[in-house]
Design an enzyme around this catalytic site. Sequence first.
Site, PDB file in Angstrom:
ATOM      1  N   GLY A  86     -72.132  12.941 -67.961  1.00 37.25           N
ATOM      2  CA  GLY A  86     -73.057  12.341 -67.021  1.00 37.25           C
ATOM      3  C   GLY A  86     -73.065  13.133 -65.720  1.00 37.25           C
ATOM      4  O   GLY A  86     -72.133  13.882 -65.425  1.00 37.25           O
ATOM      5  N   ASP A  87     -74.108  12.951 -64.925  1.00 32.80           N
ATOM      6  CA  ASP A  87     -74.262  13.760 -63.721  1.00 32.80           C
ATOM      7  C   ASP A  87     -73.113  13.603 -62.738  1.00 32.80           C
ATOM      8  O   ASP A  87     -72.580  14.589 -62.225  1.00 32.80           O
ATOM      9  CB  ASP A  87     -75.606  13.493 -63.043  1.00 32.80           C
ATOM     10  CG  ASP A  87     -75.809  12.033 -62.647  1.00 32.80           C
ATOM     11  OD1 ASP A  87     -75.041  11.153 -63.084  1.00 32.80           O
ATOM     12  OD2 ASP A  87     -76.759  11.766 -61.879  1.00 32.80           O
ATOM     13  N   GLN A  88     -72.696  12.378 -62.468  1.00 29.51           N
ATOM     14  CA  GLN A  88     -71.625  12.172 -61.485  1.00 29.51           C
ATOM     15  C   GLN A  88     -70.285  12.673 -62.018  1.00 29.51           C
ATOM     16  O   GLN A  88     -69.501  13.270 -61.282  1.00 29.51           O
ATOM     17  CB  GLN A  88     -71.534  10.699 -61.086  1.00 29.51           C
ATOM     18  CG  GLN A  88     -72.718  10.231 -60.281  1.00 29.51           C
ATOM     19  CD  GLN A  88     -72.722  10.793 -58.865  1.00 29.51           C
ATOM     20  OE1 GLN A  88     -71.821  11.495 -58.419  1.00 29.51           O
ATOM     21  NE2 GLN A  88     -73.763  10.484 -58.129  1.00 29.51           N
TER      22      GLN A  88
END
Length: 176
Positions: A86-88
Amino acid sequence: KVLLPKDWLRWKLTGELSTDVSDASGTAVFDCEHRRWATDLLDELDLPRSWWPDAAESVEVTGRITEEASTETGLRSGIPVVAGAGDQAASAVGTGLVREGMIGAALGTSGVIFAPTERWRPMADQFLMLSSLHSVSIKNPRASISERAPMVRQRFAARTSAAARTRWWTSGEHSP
């Protein structure tokens, strides 16, 4: 299957249905400690397990570029495609948050605090999103990809209000 956007793209490129543990853990029906779908919770919610793709570690190869995808994209067929993150979660690794004792925060539309740990430590706050990521060794961040996978776990806490996130951190509620 329930797929997030990057998982759909991976499926179109490889023909394989899968997700990664960081995005899976954001669904609220993933058992972060045991790194698998929480079948007891899925059963309780009457959500068939068959809807959920296999969850792989971030560095795990989940497929290869197909001939069809190669023709459509210009990518060479057979190129391995990993599960990703995921991005985070990927951002935390990208900024170097890979050792226990390190803490990082990202404030924007949501407030996210990361704290890598060597073992899984659940948090009691029901309003936090916990996540898993296994992509960098906290013992040896320069290790090869095959050496990294079994090493890191991140505590990833997010709320949609950045201000609430900082109150959570400063209040000490994050402690195990």
